[in-house]
Design an enzyme around this catalytic site. Sequence first.
Site, PDB file in Angstrom:
ATOM      1  CG  ASP A  72       1.261 -52.799   2.081  1.00 26.96           C
ATOM      2  OD1 ASP A  72       2.031 -51.999   2.778  1.00 26.96           O
ATOM      3  OD2 ASP A  72       0.251 -53.086   2.935  1.00 26.96           O
ATOM      4  CG  LEU A 108       3.002 -48.069 -19.106  1.00 28.82           C
ATOM      5  CD1 LEU A 108       1.800 -49.247 -18.898  1.00 28.82           C
ATOM      6  CD2 LEU A 108       4.196 -48.768 -18.234  1.00 28.82           C
ATOM      7  CG  HIS A 128      10.575 -48.177   1.810  1.00 30.90           C
ATOM      8  ND1 HIS A 128       9.271 -48.520   1.701  1.00 30.90           N
ATOM      9  CD2 HIS A 128      10.937 -47.666   3.043  1.00 30.90           C
ATOM     10  CE1 HIS A 128       8.861 -48.386   2.941  1.00 30.90           C
ATOM     11  NE2 HIS A 128       9.452 -47.875   3.574  1.00 30.90           N
TER      12      HIS A 128
HETATM   13  C1  IPE Z   1      -0.848 -48.082   1.431  1.00 24.24           C
HETATM   14  O1  IPE Z   1       0.184 -48.907   2.216  1.00 24.24           O
HETATM   15  C2  IPE Z   1      -0.352 -46.772   0.855  1.00 24.24           C
HETATM   16  C3  IPE Z   1       0.856 -47.168  -0.143  1.00 24.24           C
HETATM   17  C4  IPE Z   1       1.197 -48.107  -0.519  1.00 24.24           C
HETATM   18  C5  IPE Z   1       1.536 -45.918  -0.771  1.00 24.24           C
HETATM   19  P1  IPE Z   1       0.233 -48.662   3.800  1.00 24.24           P
HETATM   20  O2  IPE Z   1       0.921 -49.841   4.090  1.00 24.24           O
HETATM   21  O3  IPE Z   1       0.396 -47.181   4.191  1.00 24.24           O
HETATM   22  O4  IPE Z   1      -1.337 -48.827   4.077  1.00 24.24           O
HETATM   23  P2  IPE Z   1      -2.035 -49.364   5.809  1.00 24.24           P
HETATM   24  O5  IPE Z   1      -1.871 -47.865   6.097  1.00 24.24           O
HETATM   25  O6  IPE Z   1      -1.508 -50.385   6.107  1.00 24.24           O
HETATM   26  O7  IPE Z   1      -3.264 -49.593   5.072  1.00 24.24           O
HETATM   27  C1  IPE Z   2       4.613 -50.083   1.353  1.00 20.13           C
HETATM   28  O1  IPE Z   2       5.249 -50.922   2.016  1.00 20.13           O
HETATM   29  C2  IPE Z   2       5.489 -48.668   0.900  1.00 20.13           C
HETATM   30  C3  IPE Z   2       4.750 -47.593   1.387  1.00 20.13           C
HETATM   31  C4  IPE Z   2       3.765 -47.118   2.067  1.00 20.13           C
HETATM   32  C5  IPE Z   2       5.578 -46.200   1.206  1.00 20.13           C
HETATM   33  P1  IPE Z   2       5.135 -50.475   3.606  1.00 20.13           P
HETATM   34  O2  IPE Z   2       6.256 -49.818   4.011  1.00 20.13           O
HETATM   35  O3  IPE Z   2       3.768 -50.280   3.981  1.00 20.13           O
HETATM   36  O4  IPE Z   2       5.500 -52.142   4.140  1.00 20.13           O
HETATM   37  P2  IPE Z   2       4.823 -52.814   5.376  1.00 20.13           P
HETATM   38  O5  IPE Z   2       3.301 -52.704   5.113  1.00 20.13           O
HETATM   39  O6  IPE Z   2       5.133 -52.026   6.731  1.00 20.13           O
HETATM   40  O7  IPE Z   2       5.545 -54.195   5.186  1.00 20.13           O
HETATM   41 MG    MG Z   3       2.066 -51.263   4.544  1.00 22.57          MG
END
Ligand code: IPE
Ligand code: IPE
Ligand code: MG
Length: 265
Positions: free
Chosen positions: A27, A138, A44
């Site tokens: 995240d 792995l 990403h």
């Molecule tokens: C959780 O990340 C899902 C993935 C990393 C795929 P999000 O950024 O979508 O989570 P929430 O919704 O903020 O909890």
């Molecule tokens: C996690 O990073 C990737 C996915 C959920 C696909 P985010 O896109 O949620 O990044 P933040 O939380 O907005 O910084």
């Molecule tokens: Mg996120």
Amino acid sequence: MTIRFSSSTREVPVAAKVPRHVAIILDGNGRWAKRRFLPRFAGHRQGVESLRSAIQACVERKIEFLTIFAFSSENWRRPTEEVTLLRQLFLSALESEVEKMHRNGICLKIIGDLQPFGSRIIELVRHGVDLTAGNSRLTLTIAANYGGRWDLLQAFNRIRADPAQAGKSITESDLEKHLSMNYAPEPDLFIRTGGEQRISNFLLWNLAYTELYFTETLWPDFDSKALDAAIAWYRERERRFGRTSEQLSPASPQPVVTPTNCTSS
Ligand code: IPE
Ligand code: IPE
Ligand code: MG
């Protein structure tokens, strides 16, 4: 289908110093990009680089299973443009990485409902999973359009559809046979980057006794040092699985009492 690993609520697993199974919610990609005045997608893309180095670091540390939450069943709620770009990134990563993974001895697994991603991704996943099935260095599991509740429901529905189960109560082991990660031990160490302290519908059943580690580090900044910090933290945990500290001490082993329930006399 056979289960090779038992459940932490039925048997006490052996806790090794290096986690056998690490599960990560990656995240913070969007915030990483925002801090640099870049579009979210740049985060990403950088996240894929981090993933590549995390896989390598896990191989070097002899971690047996790495499970990555890449796209949740709730992430469809994001703007269409971002979802489209994430789908493209998944597709191009499959196209470019699968052969390398195979050469590296990695066994690829994907969990989640792939239907909405379309036929090209499904085809690439099938190819990657088949190609790498015999590898054992792995096991890398990517959770894509995955949700912990979805996983439990699809397991219950498959049990319900089995005529041999008619009229019987469902046991833990019946359920585990039908969960997506029936080939892996439960995660020892869960890592969530990006500062949030929540599970976000990841492996709801499997994380019952997992050590939960949260870090402010954003996923694109998560490197092998950050992984080592998480492993060092994990090593300090006392994994009691319901027992007391005293029972764990080799100096004063305590007898383990056979479980009783309130109806037994
Ligand atoms: C959780 O990340 C899902 C993935 C990393 C795929 P999000 O950024 O979508 O989570 P929430 O919704 O903020 O909890
Ligand atoms: C996690 O990073 C990737 C996915 C959920 C696909 P985010 O896109 O949620 O990044 P933040 O939380 O907005 O910084
Ligand atoms: Mg996120």
